[in-house]
Motif scaffolding. Sequence first.
Motif, PDB file in Angstrom:
ATOM      1  N   ARG A 127      43.740 -22.534  79.570  1.00 28.89           N
ATOM      2  CA  ARG A 127      42.851 -21.365  79.599  1.00 28.89           C
ATOM      3  C   ARG A 127      43.541 -20.236  80.354  1.00 28.89           C
ATOM      4  N   THR A 128      43.245 -19.024  79.904  1.00 30.81           N
ATOM      5  CA  THR A 128      43.798 -17.835  80.558  1.00 30.81           C
ATOM      6  C   THR A 128      42.765 -16.716  80.530  1.00 30.81           C
ATOM      7  N   GLN A 129      42.917 -15.781  81.435  1.00 27.45           N
ATOM      8  CA  GLN A 129      42.081 -14.591  81.428  1.00 27.45           C
ATOM      9  C   GLN A 129      42.809 -13.426  80.747  1.00 27.45           C
ATOM     10  N   THR A 130      44.018 -13.677  80.272  1.00 29.18           N
ATOM     11  CA  THR A 130      44.795 -12.670  79.558  1.00 29.18           C
ATOM     12  C   THR A 130      44.391 -12.681  78.089  1.00 29.18           C
ATOM     13  N   LEU A 131      44.041 -11.524  77.579  1.00 30.30           N
ATOM     14  CA  LEU A 131      43.616 -11.418  76.183  1.00 30.30           C
ATOM     15  C   LEU A 131      44.667 -10.710  75.355  1.00 30.30           C
ATOM     16  N   ARG A 132      44.672 -11.016  74.080  1.00 30.53           N
ATOM     17  CA  ARG A 132      45.513 -10.307  73.124  1.00 30.53           C
ATOM     18  C   ARG A 132      44.685  -9.184  72.508  1.00 30.53           C
ATOM     19  N   LEU A 133      45.343  -8.249  71.903  1.00 30.59           N
ATOM     20  CA  LEU A 133      44.649  -7.115  71.303  1.00 30.59           C
ATOM     21  C   LEU A 133      43.571  -7.574  70.321  1.00 30.59           C
ATOM     22  N   ASN A 134      43.882  -8.564  69.497  1.00 32.32           N
ATOM     23  CA  ASN A 134      42.926  -9.055  68.495  1.00 32.32           C
ATOM     24  C   ASN A 134      41.754  -9.804  69.118  1.00 32.32           C
ATOM     25  N   ASP A 135      41.852 -10.177  70.406  1.00 34.86           N
ATOM     26  CA  ASP A 135      40.753 -10.858  71.091  1.00 34.86           C
ATOM     27  C   ASP A 135      39.673  -9.881  71.562  1.00 34.86           C
ATOM     28  N   LEU A 136      40.015  -8.607  71.674  1.00 35.22           N
ATOM     29  CA  LEU A 136      39.105  -7.634  72.279  1.00 35.22           C
ATOM     30  C   LEU A 136      37.766  -7.487  71.555  1.00 35.22           C
ATOM     31  N   PRO A 137      37.712  -7.454  70.207  1.00 39.35           N
ATOM     32  CA  PRO A 137      36.392  -7.356  69.557  1.00 39.35           C
ATOM     33  C   PRO A 137      35.495  -8.554  69.866  1.00 39.35           C
ATOM     34  N   LYS A 138      36.063  -9.753  69.888  1.00 37.07           N
ATOM     35  CA  LYS A 138      35.263 -10.939  70.220  1.00 37.07           C
ATOM     36  C   LYS A 138      34.808 -10.887  71.672  1.00 37.07           C
ATOM     37  N   ALA A 139      35.690 -10.476  72.559  1.00 33.37           N
ATOM     38  CA  ALA A 139      35.329 -10.371  73.974  1.00 33.37           C
ATOM     39  C   ALA A 139      34.198  -9.356  74.149  1.00 33.37           C
ATOM     40  N   GLN A 140      34.291  -8.236  73.473  1.00 36.85           N
ATOM     41  CA  GLN A 140      33.260  -7.202  73.561  1.00 36.85           C
ATOM     42  C   GLN A 140      31.916  -7.752  73.084  1.00 36.85           C
TER      43      GLN A 140
END
Length: 84
Positions: free
Chosen positions: A52-65
């Motif tokens: 597990r990481t708290q670092t996100l990829r650009l494509n992860d941002l919509p899901k995180a939002q």
Amino acid sequence: MNGNKPSEKFSAGAISVAVWENTRKDESGEESVSYSVKLERSYKDEKGDWQRTQTLRLNDLPKAQLLLGKAFESVVMSDKDTSL
């Protein structure tokens, strides 16, 4: 987050958001509730073990939002008095 389980958890693919409920008493003994949120991305390392990481990829941002919005909505819509 001291080993307690989250009050709620939201997931979309490898992204997850956990909501932690924290109850505190002030000096007069009055209780208040506050919330904290943990955002994580799961992935498999070179050995195939889940990490597990708290670092996100650009494509992860919509899901995180989306998941952060759901977490916020669940806290705001709860019946408890909160300290946002």
